[in-house]
Design a protein around this motif. Structure first.
Motif, PDB file in Angstrom:
ATOM      1  N   VAL A  99       1.024  -1.243   0.384  1.00 29.14           N
ATOM      2  CA  VAL A  99      -0.286  -0.028   0.714  1.00 29.14           C
ATOM      3  C   VAL A  99       0.938   1.668  -0.171  1.00 29.14           C
ATOM      4  CG1 VAL A  99      -2.111   1.279   1.635  1.00 29.14           C
ATOM      5  CG2 VAL A  99      -1.756  -1.214   1.369  1.00 29.14           C
ATOM      6  N   ASP A 100       0.221   2.313  -1.343  1.00 30.73           N
ATOM      7  CA  ASP A 100       1.126   3.450  -1.068  1.00 30.73           C
ATOM      8  C   ASP A 100       0.583   4.167   0.209  1.00 30.73           C
ATOM      9  OD1 ASP A 100       3.388   2.172  -2.267  1.00 30.73           O
ATOM     10  OD2 ASP A 100       2.137   3.744  -4.550  1.00 30.73           O
ATOM     11  N   MET A 101       0.850   4.983   1.166  1.00 26.42           N
ATOM     12  CA  MET A 101       0.152   5.643   1.660  1.00 26.42           C
ATOM     13  C   MET A 101      -0.074   6.850   1.245  1.00 26.42           C
ATOM     14  SD  MET A 101      -1.002   3.635   4.020  1.00 26.42           S
ATOM     15  CE  MET A 101      -1.973   4.689   4.719  1.00 26.42           C
ATOM     16  N   ASP A 102      -0.808   7.864   1.135  1.00 25.86           N
ATOM     17  CA  ASP A 102      -1.089   9.384   1.063  1.00 25.86           C
ATOM     18  C   ASP A 102      -0.017  10.189   1.417  1.00 25.86           C
ATOM     19  OD1 ASP A 102      -3.273   8.288  -0.422  1.00 25.86           O
ATOM     20  OD2 ASP A 102      -4.470   9.426   0.671  1.00 25.86           O
ATOM     21  N   GLU A 103       0.994   9.496   2.765  1.00 22.71           N
ATOM     22  CA  GLU A 103       2.082  10.332   2.926  1.00 22.71           C
ATOM     23  C   GLU A 103       3.703  10.591   2.412  1.00 22.71           C
ATOM     24  OE1 GLU A 103      -1.655  10.731   5.668  1.00 22.71           O
ATOM     25  OE2 GLU A 103      -0.679   8.770   4.562  1.00 22.71           O
ATOM     26  N   GLY A 104       2.880   9.097   0.957  1.00 21.55           N
ATOM     27  CA  GLY A 104       4.487   8.626   0.558  1.00 21.55           C
ATOM     28  C   GLY A 104       5.296   7.649   1.045  1.00 21.55           C
ATOM     29  N   PHE A 105       5.190   7.417   2.424  1.00 23.27           N
ATOM     30  CA  PHE A 105       5.698   5.781   2.194  1.00 23.27           C
ATOM     31  C   PHE A 105       5.073   4.812   1.972  1.00 23.27           C
ATOM     32  CE2 PHE A 105       3.235   6.559   5.892  1.00 23.27           C
ATOM     33  CZ  PHE A 105       2.627   5.510   6.244  1.00 23.27           C
ATOM     34  N   ARG A 106       5.104   3.199   2.154  1.00 27.25           N
ATOM     35  CA  ARG A 106       4.387   1.925   1.662  1.00 27.25           C
ATOM     36  C   ARG A 106       4.898   1.246   2.596  1.00 27.25           C
ATOM     37  NH1 ARG A 106       6.872   0.382  -3.962  1.00 27.25           N
ATOM     38  NH2 ARG A 106       5.695   1.897  -5.061  1.00 27.25           N
ATOM     39  N   LEU A 107       3.782   0.035   2.696  1.00 24.25           N
ATOM     40  CA  LEU A 107       3.855  -0.837   3.705  1.00 24.25           C
ATOM     41  C   LEU A 107       3.388  -1.780   3.107  1.00 24.25           C
ATOM     42  CD1 LEU A 107       1.200  -1.414   6.428  1.00 24.25           C
ATOM     43  CD2 LEU A 107       2.031   1.252   5.801  1.00 24.25           C
ATOM     44  N   MET A 108       3.557  -3.405   3.339  1.00 22.17           N
ATOM     45  CA  MET A 108       2.780  -4.138   3.193  1.00 22.17           C
ATOM     46  C   MET A 108       2.311  -4.924   4.661  1.00 22.17           C
ATOM     47  SD  MET A 108       4.721  -8.178   2.414  1.00 22.17           S
ATOM     48  CE  MET A 108       5.888  -7.477   0.944  1.00 22.17           C
ATOM     49  N   SER A 109       0.353  -4.978   3.518  1.00 30.87           N
ATOM     50  CA  SER A 109      -0.276  -5.515   5.140  1.00 30.87           C
ATOM     51  C   SER A 109      -1.303  -6.456   3.985  1.00 30.87           C
ATOM     52  CB  SER A 109      -1.129  -4.558   5.258  1.00 30.87           C
ATOM     53  OG  SER A 109      -2.014  -4.691   5.852  1.00 30.87           O
ATOM     54  N   ARG A 110      -2.569  -6.158   4.644  1.00 29.32           N
ATOM     55  CA  ARG A 110      -3.872  -7.038   3.743  1.00 29.32           C
ATOM     56  C   ARG A 110      -4.875  -6.808   3.484  1.00 29.32           C
ATOM     57  NH1 ARG A 110      -4.136 -10.340   8.813  1.00 29.32           N
ATOM     58  NH2 ARG A 110      -6.044  -9.138   9.677  1.00 29.32           N
ATOM     59  N   VAL A 111      -6.271  -6.744   2.644  1.00 31.42           N
ATOM     60  CA  VAL A 111      -7.119  -6.163   2.564  1.00 31.42           C
ATOM     61  C   VAL A 111      -8.397  -6.875   2.956  1.00 31.42           C
ATOM     62  CG1 VAL A 111      -8.577  -5.384   1.036  1.00 31.42           C
ATOM     63  CG2 VAL A 111      -6.991  -4.097   0.444  1.00 31.42           C
ATOM     64  N   GLU A 112      -9.097  -6.884   4.025  1.00 26.21           N
ATOM     65  CA  GLU A 112      -9.636  -7.167   4.258  1.00 26.21           C
ATOM     66  C   GLU A 112     -11.538  -6.707   3.898  1.00 26.21           C
ATOM     67  OE1 GLU A 112      -9.610  -6.832   8.492  1.00 26.21           O
ATOM     68  OE2 GLU A 112      -8.170  -8.630   8.601  1.00 26.21           O
ATOM     69  N   GLY A 113     -12.890  -7.361   4.051  1.00 31.18           N
ATOM     70  CA  GLY A 113     -13.578  -6.934   3.260  1.00 31.18           C
ATOM     71  C   GLY A 113     -14.017  -6.902   1.884  1.00 31.18           C
ATOM     72  N   LEU A 114     -13.059  -8.028   1.202  1.00 28.78           N
ATOM     73  CA  LEU A 114     -13.149  -8.269  -0.802  1.00 28.78           C
ATOM     74  C   LEU A 114     -13.068  -8.751  -0.270  1.00 28.78           C
ATOM     75  CD1 LEU A 114     -11.902  -5.064  -2.629  1.00 28.78           C
ATOM     76  CD2 LEU A 114     -14.102  -5.895  -1.884  1.00 28.78           C
ATOM     77  N   ALA A 115     -13.498 -10.036  -1.401  1.00 29.29           N
ATOM     78  CA  ALA A 115     -13.097 -11.749  -1.759  1.00 29.29           C
ATOM     79  C   ALA A 115     -11.453 -10.892  -2.191  1.00 29.29           C
ATOM     80  CB  ALA A 115     -13.564 -12.123  -2.508  1.00 29.29           C
ATOM     81  N   PRO A 116     -10.372 -12.214  -2.094  1.00 31.32           N
ATOM     82  CA  PRO A 116      -8.940 -11.366  -2.379  1.00 31.32           C
ATOM     83  C   PRO A 116      -8.710 -11.411  -3.783  1.00 31.32           C
ATOM     84  CG  PRO A 116      -9.229 -13.618  -0.865  1.00 31.32           C
ATOM     85  CD  PRO A 116      -9.899 -13.447  -1.072  1.00 31.32           C
ATOM     86  N   GLU A 117      -9.343 -12.262  -4.383  1.00 31.53           N
ATOM     87  CA  GLU A 117      -9.424 -12.159  -6.007  1.00 31.53           C
ATOM     88  C   GLU A 117     -10.034 -10.685  -6.430  1.00 31.53           C
ATOM     89  OE1 GLU A 117     -12.703 -14.271  -4.660  1.00 31.53           O
ATOM     90  OE2 GLU A 117     -10.848 -14.728  -4.464  1.00 31.53           O
ATOM     91  N   GLU A 118     -10.852 -10.251  -5.736  1.00 35.85           N
ATOM     92  CA  GLU A 118     -11.044  -8.890  -5.869  1.00 35.85           C
ATOM     93  C   GLU A 118      -9.943  -7.385  -5.953  1.00 35.85           C
ATOM     94  OE1 GLU A 118     -15.171  -8.037  -4.479  1.00 35.85           O
ATOM     95  OE2 GLU A 118     -16.022 -10.210  -5.097  1.00 35.85           O
TER      96      GLU A 118
END
Length: 132
Positions: free
Chosen positions: A84-103
Protein backbone atom coordinates in the motif's frame (compact mmCIF):
# COMPACT_ATOMS: atom_id res chain seq x y z
CA UNK A 1 21.16 5.28 39.41
CA UNK A 2 22.87 5.74 36.02
CA UNK A 3 20.43 6.45 33.16
CA UNK A 4 22.08 3.71 31.11
CA UNK A 5 20.96 1.13 33.64
CA UNK A 6 17.60 2.54 34.64
CA UNK A 7 14.76 0.88 32.75
CA UNK A 8 12.42 3.76 33.57
CA UNK A 9 14.86 6.33 32.14
CA UNK A 10 15.33 4.46 28.83
CA UNK A 11 13.46 6.02 25.93
CA UNK A 12 10.77 3.92 24.29
CA UNK A 13 11.91 2.04 21.21
CA UNK A 14 10.56 3.12 17.81
CA UNK A 15 8.63 -0.16 17.63
CA UNK A 16 7.06 0.45 21.06
CA UNK A 17 6.00 3.96 19.99
CA UNK A 18 4.55 2.59 16.74
CA UNK A 19 2.58 -0.08 18.62
CA UNK A 20 1.37 2.48 21.17
CA UNK A 21 -0.10 4.54 18.32
CA UNK A 22 -1.73 1.41 16.86
CA UNK A 23 -3.32 0.67 20.24
CA UNK A 24 -5.00 4.09 19.90
CA UNK A 25 -6.17 3.35 16.35
CA UNK A 26 -3.46 5.45 14.68
CA UNK A 27 -0.96 4.56 11.96
CA UNK A 28 2.20 6.43 12.93
CA UNK A 29 5.29 6.90 10.82
CA UNK A 30 8.48 8.88 11.16
CA UNK A 31 9.65 11.88 9.17
CA UNK A 32 13.30 12.73 8.56
CA UNK A 33 13.72 16.52 8.34
CA UNK A 34 17.26 16.03 7.01
CA UNK A 35 15.95 14.32 3.85
CA UNK A 36 12.42 15.74 3.85
CA UNK A 37 11.04 12.20 3.48
CA UNK A 38 8.81 9.85 5.45
CA UNK A 39 10.46 6.88 7.13
CA UNK A 40 8.75 3.52 7.54
CA UNK A 41 9.27 0.94 9.26
CA UNK A 42 10.13 2.62 12.56
CA UNK A 43 13.87 3.16 12.95
CA UNK A 44 16.42 4.73 15.24
CA UNK A 45 18.17 6.69 12.47
CA UNK A 46 17.07 7.98 9.08
CA UNK A 47 18.12 5.85 6.12
CA UNK A 48 20.66 7.61 3.95
CA UNK A 49 21.10 10.54 6.34
CA UNK A 50 22.03 8.97 9.66
CA UNK A 51 19.78 11.56 11.31
CA UNK A 52 18.84 10.40 14.81
CA UNK A 53 16.25 13.15 15.31
CA UNK A 54 13.29 11.62 13.46
CA UNK A 55 9.86 13.12 14.07
CA UNK A 56 6.71 11.09 14.65
CA UNK A 57 3.63 11.87 12.56
CA UNK A 58 0.20 10.26 12.28
CA UNK A 59 -1.05 9.12 8.89
CA UNK A 60 -4.58 9.78 7.66
CA UNK A 61 -4.69 6.02 7.09
CA UNK A 62 -5.56 6.43 3.40
CA UNK A 63 -3.63 4.84 0.59
CA UNK A 64 -3.66 3.10 -2.78
CA UNK A 65 -2.87 -0.52 -3.58
CA UNK A 66 0.49 -0.61 -5.38
CA UNK A 67 0.76 -4.39 -5.78
CA UNK A 68 -1.30 -7.42 -4.84
CA UNK A 69 -0.91 -11.16 -4.84
CA UNK A 70 -3.34 -13.88 -3.81
CA UNK A 71 -1.98 -16.82 -1.84
CA UNK A 72 -3.96 -20.06 -2.12
CA UNK A 73 -2.59 -22.59 0.36
CA UNK A 74 -3.72 -26.16 -0.28
CA UNK A 75 -6.71 -26.97 1.90
CA UNK A 76 -7.03 -23.41 3.26
CA UNK A 77 -8.88 -20.27 2.27
CA UNK A 78 -7.03 -17.93 -0.11
CA UNK A 79 -5.84 -14.56 1.18
CA UNK A 80 -4.22 -11.46 -0.29
CA UNK A 81 -0.92 -9.74 0.41
CA UNK A 82 -0.67 -6.11 -0.69
CA UNK A 83 1.77 -3.24 -0.87
CA UNK A 84 0.00 0.00 0.00
CA UNK A 85 1.31 3.41 -1.02
CA UNK A 86 0.17 5.69 1.78
CA UNK A 87 -0.86 9.25 0.91
CA UNK A 88 2.00 10.57 3.07
CA UNK A 89 4.59 8.94 0.80
CA UNK A 90 5.60 5.68 2.47
CA UNK A 91 4.76 2.09 1.51
CA UNK A 92 3.86 -0.86 3.70
CA UNK A 93 2.90 -4.50 3.34
CA UNK A 94 -0.41 -5.73 4.72
CA UNK A 95 -3.70 -7.26 3.57
CA UNK A 96 -7.12 -6.01 2.48
CA UNK A 97 -10.18 -7.25 4.36
CA UNK A 98 -13.82 -6.88 3.36
CA UNK A 99 -13.31 -8.07 -0.24
CA UNK A 100 -12.72 -11.49 -1.71
CA UNK A 101 -8.95 -11.84 -2.21
CA UNK A 102 -9.28 -12.04 -6.01
CA UNK A 103 -11.29 -8.77 -6.07
CA UNK A 104 -8.42 -6.68 -4.66
CA UNK A 105 -6.88 -4.67 -7.50
CA UNK A 106 -3.94 -2.35 -8.10
CA UNK A 107 -5.15 1.24 -7.77
CA UNK A 108 -7.86 0.41 -5.19
CA UNK A 109 -8.21 3.15 -2.58
CA UNK A 110 -8.07 1.78 0.96
CA UNK A 111 -8.23 2.97 4.54
CA UNK A 112 -6.28 1.53 7.46
CA UNK A 113 -7.85 -0.12 10.46
CA UNK A 114 -6.09 -1.76 13.37
CA UNK A 115 -6.31 -5.52 13.72
CA UNK A 116 -6.01 -6.74 17.30
CA UNK A 117 -5.23 -10.48 17.35
CA UNK A 118 -7.21 -12.51 19.86
CA UNK A 119 -4.12 -14.44 20.96
CA UNK A 120 -2.55 -11.45 22.71
CA UNK A 121 -0.09 -10.65 19.92
CA UNK A 122 0.56 -6.96 19.16
CA UNK A 123 -1.88 -5.02 16.96
CA UNK A 124 -1.06 -4.42 13.30
CA UNK A 125 -2.51 -2.40 10.42
CA UNK A 126 -4.84 -3.95 7.83
CA UNK A 127 -6.90 -2.23 5.18
CA UNK A 128 -10.48 -2.02 3.94
CA UNK A 129 -11.72 -0.56 0.68
CA UNK A 130 -12.43 3.15 1.08
CA UNK A 131 -16.16 3.92 0.94
CA UNK A 132 -17.18 5.30 -2.42
Amino acid sequence: MDSRTSASAAPASPLAIFRDHLSRGELAYQYDPASGRPVFHPRVIGPGTGNDDLQWRVSTGKGTIHAVTVISPRGEAPYNVVLVDMDEGFRLMSRVEGLAPEEVRIGLRVRMQVHQPQDGQPPYPVFRPEAA
